[in-house]
Enzyme design. Sequence first.
Site, PDB file in Angstrom:
ATOM      1  N   GLY A   1       0.187  -1.449  -0.013  1.00  0.00           N
ATOM      2  CA  GLY A   1       0.162   0.539   0.127  1.00  0.00           C
ATOM      3  C   GLY A   1       1.113   1.407   0.000  1.00  0.00           C
ATOM      4  N   CYS A   2       1.247   1.956   1.223  1.00  0.00           N
ATOM      5  CA  CYS A   2       1.525   3.345   1.345  1.00  0.00           C
ATOM      6  C   CYS A   2       2.840   3.329   1.466  1.00  0.00           C
ATOM      7  CB  CYS A   2       1.592   3.434   2.810  1.00  0.00           C
ATOM      8  SG  CYS A   2      -0.296   4.016   3.051  1.00  0.00           S
ATOM      9  N   VAL A   3       4.259   2.163   1.695  1.00  0.00           N
ATOM     10  CA  VAL A   3       4.715   1.986   0.876  1.00  0.00           C
ATOM     11  C   VAL A   3       5.494   2.099  -0.881  1.00  0.00           C
ATOM     12  CG1 VAL A   3       7.109   0.334   1.039  1.00  0.00           C
ATOM     13  CG2 VAL A   3       5.379   1.011   3.272  1.00  0.00           C
TER      14      VAL A   3
ATOM     15  N   THR B   1       3.965   5.789  -2.185  1.00  0.00           N
ATOM     16  CA  THR B   1       5.483   5.971  -2.003  1.00  0.00           C
ATOM     17  C   THR B   1       6.476   5.895  -2.781  1.00  0.00           C
ATOM     18  OG1 THR B   1       4.513   6.505   0.503  1.00  0.00           O
ATOM     19  CG2 THR B   1       7.188   7.793   0.058  1.00  0.00           C
TER      20      THR B   1
END
Length: 232
Positions: free
Chosen positions: A162-164, A167
Amino acid sequence: MADDSRAPGLHGDSTDATYERAGFGAAVPRGRHPALVVVDLTRGFTEPQFPSGADLTAEVTASRALVDTARRAGVPVVYTAISYTPAEADGDAIAWLRKAPGMRSLREGHAEVDLDPRLEHRAEDHLVLKKGASAFHGTGLAALLAGLHTDTVLVCGATTSGCVRATAVDAVQSGLDTLVVGEACGDRARGPHDAALFDLQAKYADVVSLTEALGYLDGLGVGSPEVAARAG
């Protein structure tokens, strides 16, 4: 999920051949002005008692090693956290919360949005609050990294898929060479974790071991001219 050595054939030899033919997987340069971005290692993700959490002890430990080494090398540390106001958490303005309503518990002032205390957040560290998956979307992270003269970003944190991943992809799209530290990234399940690292390695970043990342940071050296100039 500490063992992140990915032997050839993770998705089959034919997949490896297809990706090689497409020209994916080239090595990423290692610059002299990196920053460490620690994505969403907040209690709501690193502690299993919270609805969105899992036991990420190994990943937090690996990330703490990166943080400590970055500090010794004079490399900036940037933490990120998801934090919603009551209006955002209870309302219907954020599309992501319609898809993932469990994230509504990540409210400002609540324990879930606190950085994991094992990371030892310090006053000189940067903190970026965000509303979505990517630490770049709707935040000042790109401007902050530009102001720090960053040429390379090391990314760790949660969740890998998700966020990794979001980003890291946006880091590349912001013009930064990107390294993702496999052992310092965690997810709720192994399959999405492995798939995300496979795709990042193929198209966007170098997925590196903790040992390689620590060696890269150590190699910069506190006394190097580049670090001294940056600190000044």
